[in-house]
Write a protein that holds these residues in place. Structure first.
Motif, PDB file in Angstrom:
ATOM      1  N   LYS A  84      17.648   1.719   3.566  1.00  0.00           N
ATOM      2  CA  LYS A  84      18.131   0.395   3.153  1.00  0.00           C
ATOM      3  C   LYS A  84      16.990  -0.569   2.861  1.00  0.00           C
ATOM      4  O   LYS A  84      17.214  -1.642   2.296  1.00  0.00           O
ATOM      5  CB  LYS A  84      19.035  -0.199   4.244  1.00  0.00           C
ATOM      6  N   PHE A  85      15.771  -0.190   3.254  1.00  0.00           N
ATOM      7  CA  PHE A  85      14.604  -1.047   3.030  1.00  0.00           C
ATOM      8  C   PHE A  85      14.001  -0.734   1.670  1.00  0.00           C
ATOM      9  O   PHE A  85      13.591   0.398   1.409  1.00  0.00           O
ATOM     10  CB  PHE A  85      13.560  -0.823   4.132  1.00  0.00           C
ATOM     11  N   HIS A  86      13.933  -1.737   0.805  1.00  0.00           N
ATOM     12  CA  HIS A  86      13.397  -1.559  -0.549  1.00  0.00           C
ATOM     13  C   HIS A  86      12.174  -2.469  -0.706  1.00  0.00           C
ATOM     14  O   HIS A  86      12.297  -3.698  -0.652  1.00  0.00           O
ATOM     15  CB  HIS A  86      14.439  -1.903  -1.601  1.00  0.00           C
ATOM     16  N   LEU A  87      11.016  -1.871  -0.884  1.00  0.00           N
ATOM     17  CA  LEU A  87       9.777  -2.617  -1.033  1.00  0.00           C
ATOM     18  C   LEU A  87       9.525  -2.907  -2.505  1.00  0.00           C
ATOM     19  O   LEU A  87       9.502  -2.002  -3.341  1.00  0.00           O
ATOM     20  CB  LEU A  87       8.612  -1.816  -0.450  1.00  0.00           C
ATOM     21  N   VAL A  88       9.340  -4.186  -2.831  1.00  0.00           N
ATOM     22  CA  VAL A  88       9.065  -4.609  -4.207  1.00  0.00           C
ATOM     23  C   VAL A  88       7.717  -5.319  -4.201  1.00  0.00           C
ATOM     24  O   VAL A  88       7.560  -6.372  -3.574  1.00  0.00           O
ATOM     25  CB  VAL A  88      10.161  -5.548  -4.742  1.00  0.00           C
ATOM     26  N   LEU A  89       6.727  -4.735  -4.882  1.00  0.00           N
ATOM     27  CA  LEU A  89       5.356  -5.246  -4.819  1.00  0.00           C
ATOM     28  C   LEU A  89       4.954  -6.019  -6.074  1.00  0.00           C
ATOM     29  O   LEU A  89       5.230  -5.601  -7.193  1.00  0.00           O
ATOM     30  CB  LEU A  89       4.382  -4.088  -4.605  1.00  0.00           C
ATOM     31  N   GLY A  90       4.301  -7.132  -5.843  1.00  0.00           N
ATOM     32  CA  GLY A  90       3.680  -7.886  -6.912  1.00  0.00           C
ATOM     33  C   GLY A  90       2.181  -7.643  -6.881  1.00  0.00           C
ATOM     34  O   GLY A  90       1.731  -6.561  -6.505  1.00  0.00           O
ATOM     35  N   LYS A  91       1.408  -8.644  -7.237  1.00  0.00           N
ATOM     36  CA  LYS A  91      -0.046  -8.497  -7.293  1.00  0.00           C
ATOM     37  C   LYS A  91      -0.711  -9.511  -6.381  1.00  0.00           C
ATOM     38  O   LYS A  91      -0.192 -10.596  -6.141  1.00  0.00           O
ATOM     39  CB  LYS A  91      -0.551  -8.681  -8.729  1.00  0.00           C
ATOM     40  N   TYR A  92      -1.893  -9.125  -5.888  1.00  0.00           N
ATOM     41  CA  TYR A  92      -2.701  -9.979  -5.023  1.00  0.00           C
ATOM     42  C   TYR A  92      -4.060 -10.089  -5.685  1.00  0.00           C
ATOM     43  O   TYR A  92      -4.847  -9.137  -5.671  1.00  0.00           O
ATOM     44  CB  TYR A  92      -2.792  -9.335  -3.640  1.00  0.00           C
ATOM     45  N   LEU A  93      -4.353 -11.227  -6.315  1.00  0.00           N
ATOM     46  CA  LEU A  93      -5.529 -11.358  -7.168  1.00  0.00           C
ATOM     47  C   LEU A  93      -6.569 -12.307  -6.566  1.00  0.00           C
ATOM     48  O   LEU A  93      -6.234 -13.260  -5.863  1.00  0.00           O
ATOM     49  CB  LEU A  93      -5.119 -11.884  -8.549  1.00  0.00           C
TER      50      LEU A  93
END
Length: 217
Positions: A81-90
Protein backbone atom coordinates in the motif's frame (compact mmCIF):
# COMPACT_ATOMS: atom_id res chain seq x y z
CA UNK A 1 -21.76 3.12 -3.93
CA UNK A 2 -23.60 0.30 -2.20
CA UNK A 3 -24.40 0.93 1.49
CA UNK A 4 -22.17 -1.94 2.66
CA UNK A 5 -19.14 -0.85 0.63
CA UNK A 6 -16.35 0.94 2.43
CA UNK A 7 -15.10 4.33 1.32
CA UNK A 8 -11.70 4.00 -0.36
CA UNK A 9 -9.06 6.31 1.10
CA UNK A 10 -5.78 7.50 -0.41
CA UNK A 11 -3.31 9.40 1.78
CA UNK A 12 -0.89 11.84 0.13
CA UNK A 13 2.13 12.56 2.33
CA UNK A 14 4.37 15.55 1.63
CA UNK A 15 7.51 13.74 2.75
CA UNK A 16 9.66 16.83 3.24
CA UNK A 17 7.00 18.64 5.24
CA UNK A 18 6.41 15.53 7.33
CA UNK A 19 10.10 14.88 7.94
CA UNK A 20 10.92 18.46 8.90
CA UNK A 21 7.94 18.48 11.23
CA UNK A 22 9.49 15.53 13.08
CA UNK A 23 12.96 17.04 12.89
CA UNK A 24 11.91 20.39 14.35
CA UNK A 25 11.74 19.09 17.93
CA UNK A 26 13.70 16.53 19.95
CA UNK A 27 10.48 14.96 21.16
CA UNK A 28 9.42 13.92 17.64
CA UNK A 29 12.75 12.73 16.26
CA UNK A 30 12.16 9.35 17.90
CA UNK A 31 9.50 8.71 15.24
CA UNK A 32 11.76 8.75 12.18
CA UNK A 33 11.64 4.92 11.99
CA UNK A 34 7.95 4.91 11.24
CA UNK A 35 5.63 2.47 9.52
CA UNK A 36 3.73 5.04 7.47
CA UNK A 37 0.90 2.74 6.37
CA UNK A 38 0.34 1.46 9.90
CA UNK A 39 0.14 5.02 11.19
CA UNK A 40 -2.58 6.07 8.78
CA UNK A 41 -4.43 2.78 9.11
CA UNK A 42 -5.02 3.86 12.71
CA UNK A 43 -6.99 6.87 11.47
CA UNK A 44 -9.42 4.86 9.33
CA UNK A 45 -13.03 4.78 10.44
CA UNK A 46 -15.08 1.56 10.36
CA UNK A 47 -16.61 2.57 7.02
CA UNK A 48 -13.23 3.36 5.43
CA UNK A 49 -10.51 1.30 3.76
CA UNK A 50 -6.99 2.60 3.22
CA UNK A 51 -6.08 1.60 -0.34
CA UNK A 52 -2.80 3.52 -0.71
CA UNK A 53 -0.37 5.88 0.95
CA UNK A 54 1.48 7.94 -1.64
CA UNK A 55 4.67 9.29 -0.11
CA UNK A 56 6.37 12.12 -2.01
CA UNK A 57 10.04 12.84 -1.45
CA UNK A 58 13.45 13.06 -3.17
CA UNK A 59 16.74 11.33 -2.57
CA UNK A 60 19.31 13.37 -0.66
CA UNK A 61 22.86 13.77 -1.94
CA UNK A 62 24.41 13.38 1.51
CA UNK A 63 25.82 9.84 1.88
CA UNK A 64 24.89 9.25 5.54
CA UNK A 65 21.48 10.84 5.18
CA UNK A 66 20.94 8.77 2.04
CA UNK A 67 21.63 5.52 3.92
CA UNK A 68 19.10 6.37 6.60
CA UNK A 69 16.57 7.52 4.02
CA UNK A 70 16.99 4.36 1.93
CA UNK A 71 16.46 2.21 5.02
CA UNK A 72 13.22 4.07 5.72
CA UNK A 73 12.06 3.71 2.10
CA UNK A 74 12.92 0.00 1.97
CA UNK A 75 11.18 -0.81 5.23
CA UNK A 76 8.00 0.95 4.12
CA UNK A 77 8.03 -0.50 0.62
CA UNK A 78 7.53 -3.95 2.10
CA UNK A 79 3.88 -2.92 2.38
CA UNK A 80 2.22 -2.89 -1.08
CA UNK A 81 0.00 0.00 0.00
CA UNK A 82 3.05 2.26 0.29
CA UNK A 83 3.81 4.06 -2.98
CA UNK A 84 7.02 6.10 -3.15
CA UNK A 85 6.97 9.02 -5.60
CA UNK A 86 10.36 10.73 -6.02
CA UNK A 87 11.18 14.19 -7.24
CA UNK A 88 14.60 15.81 -7.45
CA UNK A 89 17.00 17.20 -4.86
CA UNK A 90 19.23 19.81 -6.51
CA UNK A 91 22.19 21.88 -5.40
CA UNK A 92 21.47 25.58 -5.04
CA UNK A 93 23.71 28.60 -4.48
CA UNK A 94 22.42 31.62 -2.56
CA UNK A 95 24.18 34.98 -2.22
CA UNK A 96 24.01 36.44 1.29
CA UNK A 97 22.58 39.98 1.16
CA UNK A 98 24.62 41.07 4.20
CA UNK A 99 28.13 39.77 3.42
CA UNK A 100 27.96 38.76 -0.24
CA UNK A 101 29.23 35.23 0.45
CA UNK A 102 27.92 32.33 -1.58
CA UNK A 103 25.98 29.79 0.48
CA UNK A 104 25.66 26.30 -0.97
CA UNK A 105 22.48 24.47 -0.08
CA UNK A 106 19.96 22.02 -1.57
CA UNK A 107 16.40 22.42 -2.73
CA UNK A 108 13.79 19.79 -3.53
CA UNK A 109 12.09 20.11 -6.90
CA UNK A 110 8.90 18.73 -8.43
CA UNK A 111 7.41 17.41 -5.18
CA UNK A 112 4.55 19.93 -5.04
CA UNK A 113 3.70 19.37 -8.69
CA UNK A 114 3.75 15.60 -8.31
CA UNK A 115 1.47 15.70 -5.27
CA UNK A 116 -0.96 18.05 -6.99
CA UNK A 117 -1.00 15.93 -10.14
CA UNK A 118 -1.72 12.76 -8.20
CA UNK A 119 -4.52 14.34 -6.17
CA UNK A 120 -6.27 15.69 -9.26
CA UNK A 121 -5.73 12.54 -11.34
CA UNK A 122 -7.08 10.25 -8.61
CA UNK A 123 -10.10 12.52 -8.12
CA UNK A 124 -11.08 12.52 -11.79
CA UNK A 125 -10.28 8.84 -12.30
CA UNK A 126 -12.39 7.98 -9.23
CA UNK A 127 -9.55 6.00 -7.67
CA UNK A 128 -10.75 6.85 -4.18
CA UNK A 129 -13.71 8.28 -2.32
CA UNK A 130 -11.69 10.19 0.27
CA UNK A 131 -8.34 11.97 -0.07
CA UNK A 132 -6.20 12.87 2.94
CA UNK A 133 -3.47 15.44 2.30
CA UNK A 134 -0.69 15.36 4.90
CA UNK A 135 1.06 18.69 4.55
CA UNK A 136 1.13 22.27 5.77
CA UNK A 137 2.20 23.62 2.39
CA UNK A 138 -0.37 26.08 1.02
CA UNK A 139 0.79 25.20 -2.52
CA UNK A 140 -1.58 22.22 -2.17
CA UNK A 141 -4.62 24.51 -2.26
CA UNK A 142 -5.20 24.64 -6.07
CA UNK A 143 -5.10 20.84 -6.34
CA UNK A 144 -7.50 20.48 -3.41
CA UNK A 145 -9.88 22.98 -4.99
CA UNK A 146 -9.87 21.10 -8.29
CA UNK A 147 -10.35 17.75 -6.57
CA UNK A 148 -13.25 19.19 -4.58
CA UNK A 149 -14.84 20.42 -7.82
CA UNK A 150 -14.63 16.81 -9.01
CA UNK A 151 -16.72 15.89 -5.93
CA UNK A 152 -13.75 14.40 -4.12
CA UNK A 153 -13.87 14.60 -0.33
CA UNK A 154 -10.54 16.04 0.79
CA UNK A 155 -9.26 16.27 4.36
CA UNK A 156 -6.11 17.98 5.61
CA UNK A 157 -3.79 16.47 8.23
CA UNK A 158 -1.00 18.67 9.58
CA UNK A 159 2.33 16.95 10.36
CA UNK A 160 3.68 17.47 13.89
CA UNK A 161 4.85 21.06 14.45
CA UNK A 162 3.44 22.23 11.11
CA UNK A 163 0.43 24.45 10.37
CA UNK A 164 -1.07 26.56 7.59
CA UNK A 165 -4.07 28.80 8.21
CA UNK A 166 -4.77 28.88 4.46
CA UNK A 167 -4.90 25.09 4.26
CA UNK A 168 -6.99 24.94 7.41
CA UNK A 169 -9.60 27.20 5.87
CA UNK A 170 -9.99 25.07 2.73
CA UNK A 171 -10.50 21.71 4.45
CA UNK A 172 -14.10 20.43 4.43
CA UNK A 173 -13.79 19.78 8.16
CA UNK A 174 -11.46 20.80 10.96
CA UNK A 175 -7.92 19.68 10.03
CA UNK A 176 -6.33 16.89 12.01
CA UNK A 177 -3.23 17.93 13.98
CA UNK A 178 -1.12 14.79 14.06
CA UNK A 179 0.92 15.96 17.05
CA UNK A 180 -2.18 15.33 19.17
CA UNK A 181 -1.95 11.62 18.38
CA UNK A 182 1.52 10.77 19.61
CA UNK A 183 0.43 7.36 20.90
CA UNK A 184 -0.49 6.34 17.34
CA UNK A 185 3.02 7.30 16.22
CA UNK A 186 4.50 5.25 19.05
CA UNK A 187 2.34 2.26 18.14
CA UNK A 188 3.36 2.56 14.47
CA UNK A 189 7.12 2.42 15.00
CA UNK A 190 8.91 -0.38 13.16
CA UNK A 191 10.72 -2.95 15.30
CA UNK A 192 14.48 -2.37 15.45
CA UNK A 193 14.93 -5.08 12.83
CA UNK A 194 12.63 -5.36 9.82
CA UNK A 195 12.65 -8.66 7.95
CA UNK A 196 12.46 -7.94 4.23
CA UNK A 197 10.96 -10.26 1.65
CA UNK A 198 14.42 -10.67 0.12
CA UNK A 199 15.93 -13.97 1.31
CA UNK A 200 18.25 -13.66 4.32
CA UNK A 201 18.05 -9.87 4.41
CA UNK A 202 17.25 -7.91 7.55
CA UNK A 203 17.04 -4.15 7.80
CA UNK A 204 18.07 -2.47 11.05
CA UNK A 205 17.06 0.91 12.38
CA UNK A 206 19.81 3.48 11.65
CA UNK A 207 21.90 3.87 14.79
CA UNK A 208 21.45 7.63 14.89
CA UNK A 209 17.67 7.20 14.89
CA UNK A 210 17.90 4.57 17.61
CA UNK A 211 19.71 7.08 19.80
CA UNK A 212 16.77 9.46 19.46
CA UNK A 213 14.47 6.72 20.75
CA UNK A 214 16.62 5.90 23.76
CA UNK A 215 17.31 9.50 24.83
CA UNK A 216 15.41 10.83 27.85
CA UNK A 217 14.30 14.02 26.11
Amino acid sequence: MEPHEKHRVIVYVDGFNFYYGLKSSVRWKKYYWLDIVKLFESFMRPNQELVAVKYFSARTNDLEQSRRQNAFFQANQENPKFHLVLGKYLKKSITCFNCGNIIHTHEEKETDVRIATQIVADAYEKNCDVAIVVSADSDMIPAIEIATQARQRVFVYFPPNQYSSNLASISISHPIHLERYEKRFRDALFPDTVHLSLPDFDLCIPQRWKLHQTSRN
